[in-house]
Design a protein around this motif. Structure first.
Motif, PDB file in Angstrom:
ATOM      1  N   UNK A  49      36.564  17.095 -12.948  1.00 14.25           N
ATOM      2  CA  UNK A  49      36.795  16.842 -14.376  1.00 14.25           C
ATOM      3  C   UNK A  49      36.302  18.023 -15.198  1.00 14.25           C
ATOM      4  N   UNK A  50      35.124  18.535 -14.834  1.00 16.42           N
ATOM      5  CA  UNK A  50      34.561  19.695 -15.538  1.00 16.42           C
ATOM      6  C   UNK A  50      35.483  20.902 -15.412  1.00 16.42           C
ATOM      7  N   UNK A  66      29.652  15.746 -22.598  1.00 12.53           N
ATOM      8  CA  UNK A  66      29.953  14.721 -23.597  1.00 12.53           C
ATOM      9  C   UNK A  66      31.154  13.873 -23.198  1.00 12.53           C
ATOM     10  N   UNK A  67      32.007  14.427 -22.352  1.00 16.29           N
ATOM     11  CA  UNK A  67      33.178  13.695 -21.853  1.00 16.29           C
ATOM     12  C   UNK A  67      32.898  13.085 -20.487  1.00 16.29           C
ATOM     13  N   UNK A  68      32.285  13.887 -19.619  1.00 18.85           N
ATOM     14  CA  UNK A  68      32.090  13.455 -18.239  1.00 18.85           C
ATOM     15  C   UNK A  68      31.129  12.275 -18.134  1.00 18.85           C
ATOM     16  N   UNK A  69      30.019  12.319 -18.861  1.00 23.58           N
ATOM     17  CA  UNK A  69      29.013  11.262 -18.728  1.00 23.58           C
ATOM     18  C   UNK A  69      29.573   9.871 -19.047  1.00 23.58           C
ATOM     19  N   UNK A  70      30.175   9.661 -20.229  1.00 23.87           N
ATOM     20  CA  UNK A  70      30.739   8.326 -20.499  1.00 23.87           C
ATOM     21  C   UNK A  70      31.904   7.976 -19.578  1.00 23.87           C
ATOM     22  N   UNK A 193      25.329   0.175 -11.640  1.00 23.07           N
ATOM     23  CA  UNK A 193      26.348   0.990 -10.977  1.00 23.07           C
ATOM     24  C   UNK A 193      26.883   2.059 -11.914  1.00 23.07           C
ATOM     25  N   UNK A 194      27.061   1.707 -13.187  1.00 19.70           N
ATOM     26  CA  UNK A 194      27.517   2.691 -14.163  1.00 19.70           C
ATOM     27  C   UNK A 194      26.549   3.851 -14.287  1.00 19.70           C
ATOM     28  N   UNK A 195      25.256   3.558 -14.355  1.00 23.23           N
ATOM     29  CA  UNK A 195      24.250   4.618 -14.460  1.00 23.23           C
ATOM     30  C   UNK A 195      24.238   5.465 -13.199  1.00 23.23           C
ATOM     31  N   UNK A 196      24.319   4.818 -12.040  1.00 27.94           N
ATOM     32  CA  UNK A 196      24.303   5.534 -10.763  1.00 27.94           C
ATOM     33  C   UNK A 196      25.455   6.530 -10.677  1.00 27.94           C
ATOM     34  N   UNK A 197      26.655   6.081 -10.995  1.00 22.98           N
ATOM     35  CA  UNK A 197      27.834   6.954 -10.927  1.00 22.98           C
ATOM     36  C   UNK A 197      27.775   8.023 -12.014  1.00 22.98           C
ATOM     37  N   UNK A 198      27.261   7.682 -13.181  1.00 18.59           N
ATOM     38  CA  UNK A 198      27.134   8.660 -14.254  1.00 18.59           C
ATOM     39  C   UNK A 198      26.198   9.801 -13.843  1.00 18.59           C
ATOM     40  N   UNK A 199      25.076   9.470 -13.216  1.00 14.68           N
ATOM     41  CA  UNK A 199      24.138  10.498 -12.766  1.00 14.68           C
ATOM     42  C   UNK A 199      24.798  11.422 -11.740  1.00 14.68           C
ATOM     43  N   UNK A 200      25.615  10.846 -10.860  1.00 14.67           N
ATOM     44  CA  UNK A 200      26.339  11.675  -9.894  1.00 14.67           C
ATOM     45  C   UNK A 200      27.308  12.611 -10.610  1.00 14.67           C
ATOM     46  N   UNK A 201      28.026  12.100 -11.603  1.00 11.15           N
ATOM     47  CA  UNK A 201      28.965  12.920 -12.349  1.00 11.15           C
ATOM     48  C   UNK A 201      28.278  14.029 -13.118  1.00 11.15           C
ATOM     49  N   UNK A 202      27.135  13.726 -13.718  1.00 17.26           N
ATOM     50  CA  UNK A 202      26.368  14.738 -14.450  1.00 17.26           C
ATOM     51  C   UNK A 202      25.895  15.824 -13.488  1.00 17.26           C
ATOM     52  N   UNK A 203      25.482  15.422 -12.289  1.00 15.64           N
ATOM     53  CA  UNK A 203      25.087  16.408 -11.278  1.00 15.64           C
ATOM     54  C   UNK A 203      26.257  17.337 -10.969  1.00 15.64           C
ATOM     55  N   UNK A 204      27.461  16.780 -10.904  1.00 11.80           N
ATOM     56  CA  UNK A 204      28.646  17.600 -10.672  1.00 11.80           C
ATOM     57  C   UNK A 204      28.863  18.623 -11.770  1.00 11.80           C
ATOM     58  N   UNK A 205      28.642  18.217 -13.016  1.00  9.75           N
ATOM     59  CA  UNK A 205      28.771  19.148 -14.147  1.00  9.75           C
ATOM     60  C   UNK A 205      27.756  20.278 -14.018  1.00  9.75           C
ATOM     61  N   UNK A 206      26.515  19.932 -13.703  1.00  5.11           N
ATOM     62  CA  UNK A 206      25.450  20.926 -13.608  1.00  5.11           C
ATOM     63  C   UNK A 206      25.675  21.902 -12.459  1.00  5.11           C
TER      64      UNK A 206
END
Length: 295
Positions: A49-50, A66-70, A193-206
């Motif tokens: 996505x990033x 700002x897009x990926x996290x939500x 589950x939402x928080x868990x997947x969000x943290x994974x997505x944020x890691x992907x952005x970083x």
């Protein structure tokens, strides 16, 4: 000595991202009681996505948070509703098979849609370095490390200081009792589950400013996350943080002083040693602990 310090710094900074991924995996297991073998695929989705936001809209990778996290939080809610919830009351093996199946589906879908070519972003800071005391520090890795620590600290605050966090902790400690007390456990499963997947997505952005995305990258991250969780202690957020940093340093040292092709072999050797010597992990209370560790 300079090479050793340089290697340790690079590995430690990367380990911060490993910790962020592992904390999300630990949270999902502690609250929802699901061992998610597709967790790394959510990191991969966040990376793609990033990339497409950067390639298609010219959006800076860090702004894309700002897009990926939500978006990833919503994907986590859908994952819980469509995949986990229907099999919530089944055996652990069934849940494992389901998440492994999702992992394979996502990998092959990514391969079909985007091919096997690695994709990366190119920004002014992608190759930038800071020199401190003769040690070169990658700006991308440094930002990733700081961002990961901020996210882990934010989760720690939520789990300790907010009503939502206290409810999640209560469910993790004793789900059946929480149900008897009138807690809408299933609704909070969506949150966890939402928080868990969000943290994974944020890691992907970083990761994107200094790592390339590929359809099989998620498999690597899943293995890393499981090793970190076992080393740090199942259910322990502090253990995930320490284990992630430790694993990042060991992986980088192995690649520098042994061989890049033997990095994963060294990690799995460490994994086996920890399982044999201290099966509950470094910060686990006991073998098989299911506490969402905030101690």
């Amino acid at each position: 000595m300079e090479l050793l310090i340089q290697t340790l710094v690079a590995g430690t900074l990367l380990g911060g991202v490993y910790a962020l991924v592992s904390v999300g995996l630990n949270l999902l297991f502690g609250v929802v009681r699901v061992i998610n073998f597709a967790h790394g695929e959510f990191v991969m989705i966040g990376m793609y996505i990033t990339f497409w936001l950067w390639a298609g809209l010219g959006m800076d990778p860090y702004v894309s948070l700002l897009v990926v996290a939500p978006a990833m939080f919503l994907l986590g809610v859908l994952f819980q509703r469509g995949i986990i919830q229907p099999i919530q009351s089944t055996s652990a093996n069934m849940k494992i098979f389901a998440t492994v199946g999702i992992s394979i589906i996502v990998q092959n879908l990514a391969l079909y849609l985007w091919g096997g070519r690695h994709r990366s972003v190119s920004t002014e800071y992608s190759t930038s370095v800071l020199t401190v005391g003769g040690i070169n520090i990658s700006v991308g890795r440094l930002v990733a490390f700081i961002g990961a620590l901020v996210m882990v600290a934010a989760l720690f605050y939520v789990m300790n200081r907010t009503m939502t966090g206290k409810v999640l902790r209560a469910i993790a400690e004793d789900g059946p009792t929480a149900v008897l007390l009138g807690v809408p456990v299933k609704k909070f499963y969506f949150v966890a589950t939402g928080i868990s997947v969000m943290l994974a997505g944020v890691a992907g952005v970083l990761l994107m400013p200094f790592t390339s995305a590929s359809p099989t990258f998620g498999m690597h991250m899943t293995l890393i996350a499981f090793i970190v969780v076992v080393i740090g202690g199942m259910g322990s957020m502090v253990g995930s943080l320490v284990g992630g940093v430790l694993l990042g340093a060991i992986e980088t040292l192995a690649g520098t002083y042994i061989s890049p092709s033997l990095q994963q072999a060294v990690l799995f050797a460490l994994f086996i040693v920890v399982v044999l010597v201290r099966p509950q992990g470094l910060f686990g209370k006991g073998a098989g602990t299911e506490e969402v560790g905030l101690k």
